[in-house]
Design an enzyme around this catalytic site. Structure first.
Site, PDB file in Angstrom:
ATOM      1  N   LYS A  50       0.842  -1.204   0.000  1.00 33.54           N
ATOM      2  CA  LYS A  50       0.000   0.000   0.000  1.00 33.54           C
ATOM      3  C   LYS A  50       0.879   1.256   0.000  1.00 33.54           C
ATOM      4  O   LYS A  50       2.087   1.174   0.269  1.00 33.54           O
ATOM      5  CB  LYS A  50      -0.902  -0.022   1.230  1.00 33.54           C
ATOM      6  CG  LYS A  50      -0.147   0.004   2.558  1.00 33.54           C
ATOM      7  CD  LYS A  50      -1.035  -0.330   3.740  1.00 33.54           C
ATOM      8  CE  LYS A  50      -0.247  -0.328   5.041  1.00 33.54           C
ATOM      9  NZ  LYS A  50      -1.013  -0.828   6.174  1.00 33.54           N
ATOM     10  N   TYR A  70      12.758  31.162   4.976  1.00 34.37           N
ATOM     11  CA  TYR A  70      11.522  31.886   5.261  1.00 34.37           C
ATOM     12  C   TYR A  70      11.445  32.319   6.719  1.00 34.37           C
ATOM     13  O   TYR A  70      11.928  31.601   7.611  1.00 34.37           O
ATOM     14  CB  TYR A  70      10.322  30.979   4.979  1.00 34.37           C
ATOM     15  CG  TYR A  70      10.027  30.792   3.509  1.00 34.37           C
ATOM     16  CD1 TYR A  70       9.917  31.873   2.639  1.00 34.37           C
ATOM     17  CD2 TYR A  70       9.831  29.517   2.993  1.00 34.37           C
ATOM     18  CE1 TYR A  70       9.634  31.684   1.295  1.00 34.37           C
ATOM     19  CE2 TYR A  70       9.541  29.313   1.647  1.00 34.37           C
ATOM     20  CZ  TYR A  70       9.448  30.411   0.800  1.00 34.37           C
ATOM     21  OH  TYR A  70       9.162  30.224  -0.513  1.00 34.37           O
ATOM     22  N   MET A  72       9.382  24.392   0.192  1.00 34.27           N
ATOM     23  CA  MET A  72       8.660  23.384  -0.575  1.00 34.27           C
ATOM     24  C   MET A  72       9.571  22.580  -1.507  1.00 34.27           C
ATOM     25  O   MET A  72       9.441  21.370  -1.640  1.00 34.27           O
ATOM     26  CB  MET A  72       7.532  24.025  -1.391  1.00 34.27           C
ATOM     27  CG  MET A  72       6.597  22.987  -1.998  1.00 34.27           C
ATOM     28  SD  MET A  72       5.290  23.686  -3.004  1.00 34.27           S
ATOM     29  CE  MET A  72       4.360  24.606  -1.800  1.00 34.27           C
TER      30      MET A  72
HETATM   31  C1  LIG Z   1      -0.184  -1.791   6.880  1.00 38.44           C
HETATM   32  C2  LIG Z   1      -0.736  -3.047   7.418  1.00 38.44           C
HETATM   33  C3  LIG Z   1       0.097  -4.183   7.545  1.00 38.44           C
HETATM   34  C4  LIG Z   1       1.596  -4.137   7.365  1.00 38.44           C
HETATM   35  O1  LIG Z   1       2.216  -3.707   8.573  1.00 38.44           O
HETATM   36  P1  LIG Z   1       3.804  -3.630   8.737  1.00 38.44           P
HETATM   37  O2  LIG Z   1       4.004  -3.174  10.142  1.00 38.44           O
HETATM   38  O3  LIG Z   1       4.279  -2.605   7.754  1.00 38.44           O
HETATM   39  O4  LIG Z   1       4.355  -4.981   8.466  1.00 38.44           O
HETATM   40  C5  LIG Z   1      -0.512  -5.380   7.896  1.00 38.44           C
HETATM   41  N1  LIG Z   1      -1.854  -5.449   8.128  1.00 38.44           N
HETATM   42  C6  LIG Z   1      -2.654  -4.365   8.049  1.00 38.44           C
HETATM   43  C7  LIG Z   1      -4.113  -4.510   8.336  1.00 38.44           C
HETATM   44  C8  LIG Z   1      -2.123  -3.130   7.706  1.00 38.44           C
HETATM   45  O5  LIG Z   1      -2.925  -2.054   7.666  1.00 38.44           O
END
Ligand SMILES: *Cc1c(COP(=O)(O)O)cnc(C)c1O
Length: 368
Positions: free
Chosen positions: A37, A263, A312
């Site tokens: 993800k 800034y 930025m």
């Molecule tokens: C992101 C996530 C993982 C992975 O977790 P890590 O700590 O990066 O291994 C596993 N299960 C769920 C439900 C997640 O949201």
């Protein structure tokens, strides 16, 4: 060396090493789900998926249906689990053969209505139970309702049962984690008994895999470990950070005592100062928390602290005592100075620093 500009180098050999290490921690009968993800935690989702598919991962997980569709369109064929599908995208799962996590009665009702309308048979879903994280998930008291819905519905097949641990990396919370695991087992037993068939069981993330070998069950879900971080120094030594963030000095300037840089005149020089400008900023994922000297960059083997506010598209580092020239390489983090160290010094975690690296930063894939 010819300057090649700002880039995130992604070492696919390190990814392979981490995959093999994590696989060595689970039994041969346990499936391995690679969590990719958030653009594979910033590493570039499609390229990472292709490599992991080649290495033999059994499953992928992403957070949203849109991410899963992007993987399918790129030719990824392994099963894909969507951890947090939104109501408005549930229907898109079918066409792309995407397995949703059903995390509430409402989501189940919607999904089964779609499955009925399409006259599907045994479409695979996973049920998520809330066992103590109190984020998403079906609460134990809703179980009778869920089971009743499923028993009336041959369009859907429960392929997996899952939960998510709240504190698998925290040794002080062992008792709580064990209670989550026991609750999960109880719920799984009930569901399987009521449905009359076995499902995959999965609850361990990276720290779960490493700290709780009793709860690997039929599948584990690993994200951060694949990218080289084990949330614990004892595991980190076996893993290899996959990403290195590098740039080159864009400009070198000097100011006198009393003058200021960045800034809001955020750094006022207490003595004459020489500093370098780097082509990276909060628009690239170098958050403003790294300003005011809270992060150091490596310039010609020496530490150069940030000066004042991060802009930025660029930030400044103090190179008063470093011999350097325009074009010289700058390391923001790499395998020797890992993202974890940079993040922790500024009060955050490797996950956030890595996932924050924006699309604008060119990814360069190495496969030594
Ligand atoms: C992101 C996530 C993982 C992975 O977790 P890590 O700590 O990066 O291994 C596993 N299960 C769920 C439900 C997640 O949201």
């Amino acid at each position: 060396m010819i300057p090649t500009g700002t880039r995130l180098e992604v070492d696919l050999a390190a990814l392979a090493h981490n995959f093999q290490y994590l696989k060595s921690k689970i039994s041969e009968n346990t499936l391995f789900m690679s969590v990719i993800k958030a653009n594979a935690y910033g590493h570039g989702m499609v390229r990472i998926a292709e490599k992991l598919q080649e290495l033999g991962t059994d499953y992928f997980a992403v957070a949203y249906v849109e991410e899963a569709i992007e993987l399918r369109e790129a030719g990824i064929t392994k099963p894909i689990l969507v951890l947090h599908p939104q109501l408005h995208t549930l229907e898109d799962c079918f066409e792309h053969c995407i397995e949703p996590v059903i995390y509430s009665v409402k989501v189940l009702e919607r999904f089964s209505a779609f499955a009925k309308a399409k006259s599907l048979q045994d479409y695979p879903i996973h049920l998520e139970f809330n066992t103590g994280l109190n984020r998403i998930g079906i609460d134990p008291e809703d179980l009778p309702k869920v089971i009743a819905l499923l028993q009336r519905n041959s369009q859907i097949n429960v392929r997996g049962l899952q939960s998510h641990l709240a504190a698998s990396e925290d040794h002080d919370e062992k008792e709580f984690t064990q209670s989550q695991i026991s609750k999960f087992e109880e719920l799984c037993d009930i569901v399987e008994q009521q449905l009359g068939y076995k499902c995959l069981r999965h609850t361990d993330n990276t720290s779960g895999i490493l700290n709780y070998s009793d709860s690997h069950y039929s599948m584990v879900r690993s994200g951060i470990g694949l990218y080289g971080y084990g949330n614990d120094i004892n595991y980190d030594i076996h893993l290899r950070p996959v990403a290195s963030l590098k740039s080159n000095i864009s400009q070198i300037r000097s100011i006198k005592k009393g003058e200021s840089v960045s800034y809001n005149r955020s750094h006022k020089a207490e003595k004459d100062l020489k500093y370098a400008v780097i082509a990276l900023g909060h628009g690239d994922g170098i958050n403003r928390i790294y300003g005011y000297g809270r992060a150091n960059m490596l310039v010609n083997g020496k530490w150069a602290p940030t000066l004042g506010i991060i802009c930025m598209d660029m930030f400044m580092v103090d190179v008063s005592s470093i011999e350097c020239a325009v074009g010289d390489p700058v390391t923001i983090f790499d395998q020797n100075y890992p993202a974890r160290d940079m993040a922790e010094k500024a009060g955050t975690i490797s996950y956030e620093l890595l996932t924050g690296i924006q699309k604008r930063v060119r990814r360069v894939y190495l496969n030594k």
